[in-house]
Design an enzyme around this catalytic site. Structure first.
Site, PDB file in Angstrom:
ATOM      1  N   HIS A  48      -3.430   6.974   3.592  1.00  0.00           N
ATOM      2  CA  HIS A  48      -3.837   5.739   2.899  1.00  0.00           C
ATOM      3  C   HIS A  48      -5.283   5.400   3.253  1.00  0.00           C
ATOM      4  O   HIS A  48      -5.699   5.518   4.408  1.00  0.00           O
ATOM      5  CB  HIS A  48      -2.902   4.609   3.325  1.00  0.00           C
ATOM      6  CG  HIS A  48      -3.298   3.268   2.808  1.00  0.00           C
ATOM      7  ND1 HIS A  48      -3.621   3.049   1.496  1.00  0.00           N
ATOM      8  CD2 HIS A  48      -3.428   2.062   3.452  1.00  0.00           C
ATOM      9  CE1 HIS A  48      -3.927   1.764   1.336  1.00  0.00           C
ATOM     10  NE2 HIS A  48      -3.821   1.156   2.501  1.00  0.00           N
TER      11      HIS A  48
ATOM     12  N   CYS B 128       0.816  -1.229   0.000  1.00  0.00           N
ATOM     13  CA  CYS B 128       0.000   0.000   0.000  1.00  0.00           C
ATOM     14  C   CYS B 128       0.845   1.273   0.000  1.00  0.00           C
ATOM     15  O   CYS B 128       0.345   2.355  -0.323  1.00  0.00           O
ATOM     16  CB  CYS B 128      -0.925   0.014   1.210  1.00  0.00           C
ATOM     17  SG  CYS B 128      -2.001  -1.418   1.261  1.00  0.00           S
TER      18      CYS B 128
ATOM     19  N   ASN C  43     -10.164  -0.437   0.023  1.00  0.00           N
ATOM     20  CA  ASN C  43      -8.706  -0.320   0.043  1.00  0.00           C
ATOM     21  C   ASN C  43      -8.150  -0.795  -1.303  1.00  0.00           C
ATOM     22  O   ASN C  43      -8.243  -1.982  -1.616  1.00  0.00           O
ATOM     23  CB  ASN C  43      -8.171  -1.178   1.197  1.00  0.00           C
ATOM     24  CG  ASN C  43      -6.660  -1.147   1.324  1.00  0.00           C
ATOM     25  OD1 ASN C  43      -5.977  -0.615   0.456  1.00  0.00           O
ATOM     26  ND2 ASN C  43      -6.160  -1.729   2.392  1.00  0.00           N
TER      27      ASN C  43
HETATM   28  O1  UT7 Z   1      -3.804  -1.604   3.529  1.00  0.00           O
HETATM   29  C1  UT7 Z   1      -2.915  -2.151   4.452  1.00  0.00           C
HETATM   30  C2  UT7 Z   1      -3.291  -1.726   5.771  1.00  0.00           C
HETATM   31  N1  UT7 Z   1      -4.492  -2.398   6.188  1.00  0.00           N
HETATM   32  C3  UT7 Z   1      -5.173  -1.880   7.166  1.00  0.00           C
HETATM   33  O2  UT7 Z   1      -4.809  -0.844   7.622  1.00  0.00           O
HETATM   34  C4  UT7 Z   1      -6.320  -2.653   7.744  1.00  0.00           C
HETATM   35  C5  UT7 Z   1      -6.218  -2.631   9.252  1.00  0.00           C
HETATM   36  N2  UT7 Z   1      -7.242  -3.342   9.970  1.00  0.00           N
HETATM   37  C6  UT7 Z   1      -8.575  -3.022   9.936  1.00  0.00           C
HETATM   38  O3  UT7 Z   1      -8.988  -2.167   9.187  1.00  0.00           O
HETATM   39  C7  UT7 Z   1      -9.493  -3.712  10.902  1.00  0.00           C
HETATM   40  O4  UT7 Z   1      -8.750  -4.433  11.838  1.00  0.00           O
HETATM   41  C8  UT7 Z   1     -10.517  -4.667  10.210  1.00  0.00           C
HETATM   42  C9  UT7 Z   1     -11.542  -3.849   9.456  1.00  0.00           C
HETATM   43  C10 UT7 Z   1      -9.787  -5.587   9.269  1.00  0.00           C
HETATM   44  C11 UT7 Z   1     -11.256  -5.495  11.252  1.00  0.00           C
HETATM   45  O5  UT7 Z   1     -11.857  -4.644  12.202  1.00  0.00           O
HETATM   46  P1  UT7 Z   1     -11.741  -4.987  13.764  1.00  0.00           P
HETATM   47  O6  UT7 Z   1     -12.468  -3.949  14.482  1.00  0.00           O
HETATM   48  O7  UT7 Z   1     -10.265  -5.135  14.042  1.00  0.00           O
HETATM   49  O8  UT7 Z   1     -12.510  -6.345  13.876  1.00  0.00           O
HETATM   50  P2  UT7 Z   1     -11.953  -7.763  14.370  1.00  0.00           P
HETATM   51  O9  UT7 Z   1     -11.060  -8.359  13.328  1.00  0.00           O
HETATM   52  O10 UT7 Z   1     -11.421  -7.622  15.755  1.00  0.00           O
HETATM   53  O11 UT7 Z   1     -13.283  -8.596  14.432  1.00  0.00           O
HETATM   54  C12 UT7 Z   1     -14.330  -8.241  15.334  1.00  0.00           C
HETATM   55  C13 UT7 Z   1     -15.467  -9.237  15.168  1.00  0.00           C
HETATM   56  C14 UT7 Z   1     -15.019 -10.686  15.176  1.00  0.00           C
HETATM   57  O12 UT7 Z   1     -16.031 -11.432  15.829  1.00  0.00           O
HETATM   58  P3  UT7 Z   1     -15.874 -11.845  17.377  1.00  0.00           P
HETATM   59  O13 UT7 Z   1     -14.610 -12.682  17.427  1.00  0.00           O
HETATM   60  O14 UT7 Z   1     -15.760 -10.580  18.134  1.00  0.00           O
HETATM   61  O15 UT7 Z   1     -17.112 -12.616  17.636  1.00  0.00           O
HETATM   62  C15 UT7 Z   1     -14.985 -11.077  13.731  1.00  0.00           C
HETATM   63  O16 UT7 Z   1     -15.217 -12.451  13.542  1.00  0.00           O
HETATM   64  O17 UT7 Z   1     -16.076  -9.036  13.881  1.00  0.00           O
HETATM   65  C16 UT7 Z   1     -16.122 -10.270  13.177  1.00  0.00           C
HETATM   66  N3  UT7 Z   1     -16.004  -9.989  11.751  1.00  0.00           N
HETATM   67  C17 UT7 Z   1     -17.038  -9.719  10.959  1.00  0.00           C
HETATM   68  N4  UT7 Z   1     -18.376  -9.680  11.208  1.00  0.00           N
HETATM   69  C18 UT7 Z   1     -19.186  -9.359  10.184  1.00  0.00           C
HETATM   70  C19 UT7 Z   1     -14.860  -9.889  11.013  1.00  0.00           C
HETATM   71  N5  UT7 Z   1     -15.165  -9.563   9.752  1.00  0.00           N
HETATM   72  C20 UT7 Z   1     -16.517  -9.455   9.688  1.00  0.00           C
HETATM   73  C21 UT7 Z   1     -17.399  -9.134   8.654  1.00  0.00           C
HETATM   74  N6  UT7 Z   1     -18.719  -9.087   8.948  1.00  0.00           N
HETATM   75  N7  UT7 Z   1     -17.000  -8.845   7.414  1.00  0.00           N
END
Ligand code: UT7
Length: 334
Positions: free
Chosen positions: A262, A121, A292
């Protein structure tokens, strides 16, 4: 002698095929509400099946060349930032050169140096530093810097934690040391990395994945990410790198007209803005519409910011990015 580095043309290409959060709901167990709250993304654009990163890149390149008033034959260096190249070889740069009609005999200034590089990225920011370095030994160079991505080709549509995040797009700038048609001067660029964190984002398909003809490919060929760990690193490094670039140029955020980080997640964009004490009017975001698009987010955002009147030539602009590798960097444009 320090040769200046000017951007004299800016182009972008976003595929017309829109994939909404409602479309994602049909693929995986997710919801518009979750995607919007956690990422800000409402829709992304995917390339048609018969188009590749090189097609997106060639379209963006043509737009940038048209604005600069430069014929493709006058390009001396074609640099392509991509982590989703058309092929392992030939380079996407050579494919784009072919699509622009460039061959060994077509260049008015001799043959074109073509190469890809992968800073994920952060590719566009790294590319700005490569371009200004090239100008020091080739002051007459006409550099086409393209950021082109086809993330949809390496998205795992069975993994809800990543498949809702990405889109396809390309952006391009024409760079030279001539101030004649300058939109912005690339005043300073700082690029960094931490290879010990290389496993936080992974896209396979290289030679480390051993495969024989006829083997099935597995999920390791597609994007995987440790989201929250990446989130924290992104906020920290984009903030610190941006502050360092301003400090070493004797500037503060009051001097900056627009800050474009970004575009991966609206929560990251807001967190970086808050950490740097910036009002929302100074921080640009369009991740809502494209998701993204990796290296392409910054030139596409510059293009959108200008189209919507938030950015004009000569405004002081601070770009920052963070991505796989891990890599990060910031660039000051004036
Ligand atoms: O371009 C390179 C740089 N990339 C980035 O900067 C991305 C950085 N990371 C992020 O943007 C975020 O971490 C994400 C958007 C990828 C994820 O957000 P989060 O707030 O960190 O969520 P999480 O991964 O901690 O997941 C929270 C919950 C989980 O469920 P439990 O374990 O709490 O029951 C996941 O299973 O959300 C669940 N989950 C979803 N639920 C519905 C994960 N993806 C989804 C989804 N829909 N698409």
């Amino acid at each position: 002698m320090n040769h200046p580095c000017y951007i004299c043309g800016l182009g972008a290409f976003v595929p017309s095929r829109v994939v909404s959060n409602a479309d994602m709901e049909k693929l995986v167990e997710t919801s518009d509400e979750w995607i919007t709250t956690r990422t800000g993304i409402k829709e992304r654009h995917f390339l048609d099946d018969d188009a590749n990163a090189s097609d997106a890149g060639a379209s963006a390149a043509k737009a940038a060349l048209a604005e600069a008033g430069i014929a493709a034959e006058d390009v001396t260096h074609l640099l392509v930032a991509t982590c989703t190249p058309d092929h392992l070889s030939p380079s996407t740069a050579c494919v784009i050169a072919g699509k622009l009609g460039l061959s060994a005999s077509s260049g008015r200034m001799g043959s074109v140096m073509c190469m890809d590089f992968n800073a994920a990225c952060t590719g566009f920011v790294y590319g700005l530093d490569l371009a200004r370095s090239l100008l020091q030994i080739h002051p007459d160079a006409v550099i086409l810097l393209v950021a082109a991505e086809a993330l949809s080709r390496r998205t795992n549509f069975t993994d809800r934690s990543t498949c809702v995040l990405f889109g396809d797009a390309a952006g391009a700038v024409v760079i030279s040391s001539s101030a004649e048609k300058a939109l912005w001067e690339v005043k300073d660029v700082k690029c960094s990395s931490d290879g010990s964190l290389r496993d936080l984002i992974h896209i396979g398909g290289g030679t480390a994945e051993h495969i024989k003809v006829g083997d099935a490919i597995g999920p390791e060929w597609f994007v995987s990410m440790q989201g929250m760990a990446v989130f924290k690193q992104a906020v920290r490094h984009m903030s610190e790198e941006s502050q360092q670039v301003l400090d070493r140029n004797g500037l503060s955020f009051d001097d900056i007209d627009l800050f474009i980080p970004h575009q991966a997640n609206l929560r990251i964009i807001k967190a970086v803005g808050e950490r740097l004490g910036l009002g929302e009017d100074k921080v640009f975001a369009n991740v809502q519409h494209y998701g993204n698009t990796s290296a392409a987010t910054l030139p596409v955002a510059m293009f959108d910011a200008r189209r919507t009147g938030r950015l004009a030539p000569g405004m002081k602009l601070l770009l920052t990015s963070f991505g796989g590798g891990m890599t990060w960097g910031s660039a000051l444009l004036v």
